[in-house]
Design a protein around this motif. Structure first.
Motif, PDB file in Angstrom:
ATOM      1  N   ARG A  35      55.174   1.927 -50.400  1.00  0.00           N
ATOM      2  CA  ARG A  35      53.939   1.539 -49.728  1.00  0.00           C
ATOM      3  C   ARG A  35      52.794   2.413 -50.233  1.00  0.00           C
ATOM      4  NH1 ARG A  35      57.075   1.313 -43.980  1.00  0.00           N
ATOM      5  NH2 ARG A  35      57.757  -0.878 -44.099  1.00  0.00           N
ATOM      6  N   PRO A  36      51.540   1.937 -50.121  1.00  0.00           N
ATOM      7  CA  PRO A  36      50.402   2.784 -50.508  1.00  0.00           C
ATOM      8  C   PRO A  36      50.459   4.124 -49.781  1.00  0.00           C
ATOM      9  CG  PRO A  36      49.671   0.535 -50.113  1.00  0.00           C
ATOM     10  CD  PRO A  36      51.115   0.593 -49.684  1.00  0.00           C
ATOM     11  N   GLY A  37      50.334   5.193 -50.540  1.00  0.00           N
ATOM     12  CA  GLY A  37      50.419   6.527 -49.962  1.00  0.00           C
ATOM     13  C   GLY A  37      51.830   7.062 -49.842  1.00  0.00           C
ATOM     14  N   GLY A  38      52.824   6.246 -50.209  1.00  0.00           N
ATOM     15  CA  GLY A  38      54.208   6.687 -50.145  1.00  0.00           C
ATOM     16  C   GLY A  38      54.525   7.715 -51.219  1.00  0.00           C
ATOM     17  N   SER A  39      55.646   8.409 -51.049  1.00  0.00           N
ATOM     18  CA  SER A  39      55.994   9.522 -51.936  1.00  0.00           C
ATOM     19  C   SER A  39      57.288   9.265 -52.689  1.00  0.00           C
ATOM     20  CB  SER A  39      56.147  10.815 -51.131  1.00  0.00           C
ATOM     21  OG  SER A  39      54.929  11.213 -50.552  1.00  0.00           O
ATOM     22  N   ARG A  72      54.800  10.825 -64.764  1.00  0.00           N
ATOM     23  CA  ARG A  72      53.351  10.706 -64.947  1.00  0.00           C
ATOM     24  C   ARG A  72      52.985   9.418 -65.682  1.00  0.00           C
ATOM     25  NH1 ARG A  72      53.383  16.540 -66.115  1.00  0.00           N
ATOM     26  NH2 ARG A  72      52.494  17.619 -64.323  1.00  0.00           N
ATOM     27  N   GLN A  73      53.720   9.117 -66.739  1.00  0.00           N
ATOM     28  CA  GLN A  73      53.412   7.926 -67.523  1.00  0.00           C
ATOM     29  C   GLN A  73      53.626   6.641 -66.732  1.00  0.00           C
ATOM     30  OE1 GLN A  73      55.864   8.493 -71.029  1.00  0.00           O
ATOM     31  NE2 GLN A  73      54.215   9.570 -72.112  1.00  0.00           N
ATOM     32  N   ALA A  74      54.435   6.705 -65.689  1.00  0.00           N
ATOM     33  CA  ALA A  74      54.674   5.528 -64.849  1.00  0.00           C
ATOM     34  C   ALA A  74      53.555   5.301 -63.840  1.00  0.00           C
ATOM     35  CB  ALA A  74      56.007   5.680 -64.116  1.00  0.00           C
ATOM     36  N   GLY A  75      52.573   6.187 -63.804  1.00  0.00           N
ATOM     37  CA  GLY A  75      51.445   6.000 -62.909  1.00  0.00           C
ATOM     38  C   GLY A  75      51.535   6.779 -61.617  1.00  0.00           C
ATOM     39  N   PHE A  76      52.221   7.903 -61.655  1.00  0.00           N
ATOM     40  CA  PHE A  76      52.318   8.761 -60.482  1.00  0.00           C
ATOM     41  C   PHE A  76      51.478  10.023 -60.680  1.00  0.00           C
ATOM     42  CE2 PHE A  76      56.214   6.305 -59.940  1.00  0.00           C
ATOM     43  CZ  PHE A  76      56.242   6.097 -58.571  1.00  0.00           C
ATOM     44  N   ASP A  77      50.939  10.512 -59.586  1.00  0.00           N
ATOM     45  CA  ASP A  77      50.249  11.793 -59.552  1.00  0.00           C
ATOM     46  C   ASP A  77      51.210  12.807 -58.932  1.00  0.00           C
ATOM     47  OD1 ASP A  77      48.392  13.822 -59.533  1.00  0.00           O
ATOM     48  OD2 ASP A  77      47.381  13.121 -57.722  1.00  0.00           O
ATOM     49  N   ILE A  78      51.615  13.796 -59.694  1.00  0.00           N
ATOM     50  CA  ILE A  78      52.528  14.814 -59.183  1.00  0.00           C
ATOM     51  C   ILE A  78      51.720  15.830 -58.385  1.00  0.00           C
ATOM     52  CG2 ILE A  78      54.198  16.599 -59.760  1.00  0.00           C
ATOM     53  CD1 ILE A  78      55.024  14.969 -62.172  1.00  0.00           C
ATOM     54  N   VAL A  79      51.909  15.826 -57.082  1.00  0.00           N
ATOM     55  CA  VAL A  79      51.105  16.671 -56.205  1.00  0.00           C
ATOM     56  C   VAL A  79      51.770  18.016 -55.929  1.00  0.00           C
ATOM     57  CG1 VAL A  79      49.964  14.697 -55.143  1.00  0.00           C
ATOM     58  CG2 VAL A  79      52.059  15.583 -54.118  1.00  0.00           C
ATOM     59  N   GLU A  80      53.052  18.098 -56.201  1.00  0.00           N
ATOM     60  CA  GLU A  80      53.753  19.382 -56.067  1.00  0.00           C
ATOM     61  C   GLU A  80      54.899  19.400 -57.068  1.00  0.00           C
ATOM     62  OE1 GLU A  80      55.405  22.463 -52.650  1.00  0.00           O
ATOM     63  OE2 GLU A  80      54.451  20.565 -52.094  1.00  0.00           O
ATOM     64  N   LEU A  81      55.037  20.520 -57.774  1.00  0.00           N
ATOM     65  CA  LEU A  81      56.067  20.622 -58.800  1.00  0.00           C
ATOM     66  C   LEU A  81      56.504  22.064 -58.963  1.00  0.00           C
ATOM     67  CD1 LEU A  81      57.663  19.139 -61.087  1.00  0.00           C
ATOM     68  CD2 LEU A  81      55.786  19.755 -62.624  1.00  0.00           C
ATOM     69  N   PHE A 108      65.860  22.701 -63.940  1.00  0.00           N
ATOM     70  CA  PHE A 108      65.695  21.771 -62.828  1.00  0.00           C
ATOM     71  C   PHE A 108      64.228  21.742 -62.408  1.00  0.00           C
ATOM     72  CE2 PHE A 108      70.149  22.796 -62.592  1.00  0.00           C
ATOM     73  CZ  PHE A 108      70.760  21.624 -62.156  1.00  0.00           C
ATOM     74  N   VAL A 109      63.776  20.586 -61.970  1.00  0.00           N
ATOM     75  CA  VAL A 109      62.442  20.462 -61.399  1.00  0.00           C
ATOM     76  C   VAL A 109      62.555  19.772 -60.043  1.00  0.00           C
ATOM     77  CG1 VAL A 109      61.174  20.446 -63.582  1.00  0.00           C
ATOM     78  CG2 VAL A 109      62.031  18.288 -62.640  1.00  0.00           C
ATOM     79  N   ARG A 110      61.717  20.213 -59.125  1.00  0.00           N
ATOM     80  CA  ARG A 110      61.646  19.621 -57.795  1.00  0.00           C
ATOM     81  C   ARG A 110      60.195  19.339 -57.472  1.00  0.00           C
ATOM     82  NH1 ARG A 110      62.522  23.509 -52.813  1.00  0.00           N
ATOM     83  NH2 ARG A 110      60.292  23.797 -53.177  1.00  0.00           N
ATOM     84  N   GLY A 111      59.927  18.148 -56.939  1.00  0.00           N
ATOM     85  CA  GLY A 111      58.542  17.866 -56.652  1.00  0.00           C
ATOM     86  C   GLY A 111      58.317  16.626 -55.831  1.00  0.00           C
ATOM     87  N   GLU A 112      57.039  16.356 -55.613  1.00  0.00           N
ATOM     88  CA  GLU A 112      56.587  15.170 -54.894  1.00  0.00           C
ATOM     89  C   GLU A 112      55.508  14.498 -55.718  1.00  0.00           C
ATOM     90  OE1 GLU A 112      54.618  13.790 -50.607  1.00  0.00           O
ATOM     91  OE2 GLU A 112      55.091  15.913 -50.981  1.00  0.00           O
ATOM     92  N   ALA A 113      55.607  13.183 -55.833  1.00  0.00           N
ATOM     93  CA  ALA A 113      54.634  12.417 -56.598  1.00  0.00           C
ATOM     94  C   ALA A 113      54.169  11.229 -55.776  1.00  0.00           C
ATOM     95  CB  ALA A 113      55.239  11.936 -57.916  1.00  0.00           C
ATOM     96  N   ARG A 114      52.907  10.834 -56.011  1.00  0.00           N
ATOM     97  CA  ARG A 114      52.350   9.659 -55.356  1.00  0.00           C
ATOM     98  C   ARG A 114      51.681   8.778 -56.402  1.00  0.00           C
ATOM     99  NH1 ARG A 114      49.766  13.520 -50.998  1.00  0.00           N
ATOM    100  NH2 ARG A 114      51.628  14.011 -49.784  1.00  0.00           N
ATOM    101  N   GLN A 115      51.511   7.524 -56.071  1.00  0.00           N
ATOM    102  CA  GLN A 115      50.911   6.593 -57.015  1.00  0.00           C
ATOM    103  C   GLN A 115      49.440   6.938 -57.241  1.00  0.00           C
ATOM    104  OE1 GLN A 115      51.622   2.434 -56.354  1.00  0.00           O
ATOM    105  NE2 GLN A 115      53.362   2.845 -55.023  1.00  0.00           N
ATOM    106  N   THR A 116      49.029   6.938 -58.506  1.00  0.00           N
ATOM    107  CA  THR A 116      47.614   7.094 -58.802  1.00  0.00           C
ATOM    108  C   THR A 116      46.933   5.751 -58.599  1.00  0.00           C
ATOM    109  OG1 THR A 116      48.056   6.658 -61.136  1.00  0.00           O
ATOM    110  CG2 THR A 116      47.980   8.954 -60.452  1.00  0.00           C
ATOM    111  N   GLY A 121      48.482  11.181 -64.227  1.00  0.00           N
ATOM    112  CA  GLY A 121      47.808  12.107 -63.322  1.00  0.00           C
ATOM    113  C   GLY A 121      48.718  13.261 -63.007  1.00  0.00           C
ATOM    114  N   GLY A 122      48.177  14.225 -62.259  1.00  0.00           N
ATOM    115  CA  GLY A 122      49.044  15.259 -61.724  1.00  0.00           C
ATOM    116  C   GLY A 122      48.880  16.613 -62.349  1.00  0.00           C
ATOM    117  N   LEU A 123      49.685  17.533 -61.896  1.00  0.00           N
ATOM    118  CA  LEU A 123      49.648  18.907 -62.331  1.00  0.00           C
ATOM    119  C   LEU A 123      50.390  19.087 -63.623  1.00  0.00           C
ATOM    120  CD1 LEU A 123      50.655  20.420 -58.875  1.00  0.00           C
ATOM    121  CD2 LEU A 123      48.335  20.141 -59.707  1.00  0.00           C
ATOM    122  N   SER A 124      50.001  20.081 -64.374  1.00  0.00           N
ATOM    123  CA  SER A 124      50.760  20.421 -65.567  1.00  0.00           C
ATOM    124  C   SER A 124      51.976  21.215 -65.157  1.00  0.00           C
ATOM    125  CB  SER A 124      49.896  21.263 -66.515  1.00  0.00           C
ATOM    126  OG  SER A 124      48.783  20.523 -66.946  1.00  0.00           O
TER     127      SER A 124
END
Length: 216
Positions: A129-133, A176-185, A198-206, A212-215
């Motif tokens: 859904r819009p705003g989903g994670s 990121r290439q799929a259109g997500f903004d990584i808001v925490e990584l 290993f990476v752990r994070g949260e992403a949302r749709q741009t 989008g997102g953090l490096s």
């Protein structure tokens, strides 16, 4: 999720193989992600159900798992944990859920196994859904020049032994290439290996579906 016929031996051994890692590392990360998964939650590639005990009591859990042997063990875990779970025998690339129908997608050690990561991530975007994670815990290709090549070299055998797992995927870039903004990584090492394995994070749709997102 690469082999729709399933992996009987791997499914039977999985919980024993990962018991120490779950106790010392994975369990805490599953709990961190699950605490952020509210509402209607899709546990993608749910496997033997390791996420179930960590999810909020009032979360509506949908578990997608195409491996029939993993699926049966997931059903057993849900019964043991006293959780109500809707099980779907779906691959990540072809989910039977309606568009914009879930509030969160939980992907733990699964994007390494899908046959087509770009298609799987497109499906995740579709059902969110819009705003989903998208909440993820994945192992990734090491940035170290030597060890990254070692991962590349062992991938064919590794895939065969471990149910289609690719140890050399750059999953953060794919998200990121799929259109997500990584808001925490966050990145985490493993043993003596250099750099985060290993990476752990949260992403949302741009909004525009672009990068989008953090490096890292």
């Amino acid at each position: 999720m690469a082999d729709p016929r399933g992996h009987r031996i791997f499914a039977a051994a999985y919980d024993r193989l990962t018991r120490s890692a779950e106790r010392n590392f994975l369990g805490a990360h599953r709990a961190w992600l699950a605490a952020r998964a509210t509402g209607r939650v899709l546990d993608l590639g749910a496997g033997t159900g390791a996420n179930f005990p960590h999810l909020r009591a009032h979360a509506e859990i949908i578990a997608a798992e195409p491996d029939p042997y993993m699926l049966e063990r997931g059903r057993q875990r849900a019964r043991t944990a006293g959780r109500t779970v809707t099980f779907l025998p779906d691959t990540a690339e072809s989910l039977s859920l309606e568009t914009a129908s879930v509030d969160a997608v939980l992907a733990t050690l699964v994007l390494c196994t899908v046959e087509d990561p770009a298609r799987a991530l497109a499906e995740i975007r579709r059902v969110l859904r819009p705003g989903g994670s998208l909440l993820f815990l994945e192992h990734v290709r090491l940035e170290h020049s030597l060890w990254g090549r070692v991962q590349d070299a062992v991938t064919p055998l590794w895939r065969t032994l471990f149910a289609g797992c690719h140890p050399n995927r750059d999953t953060v870039t794919a998200i990121r290439q799929a259109g997500f903004d990584i808001v925490e990584l966050e990145g985490y090492p493993w043993g003596p290996l250099p750099g985060p394995l290993f990476v752990r994070g949260e992403a949302r749709q741009t909004p525009d579906g672009g990068r989008g997102g953090l490096s890292p």
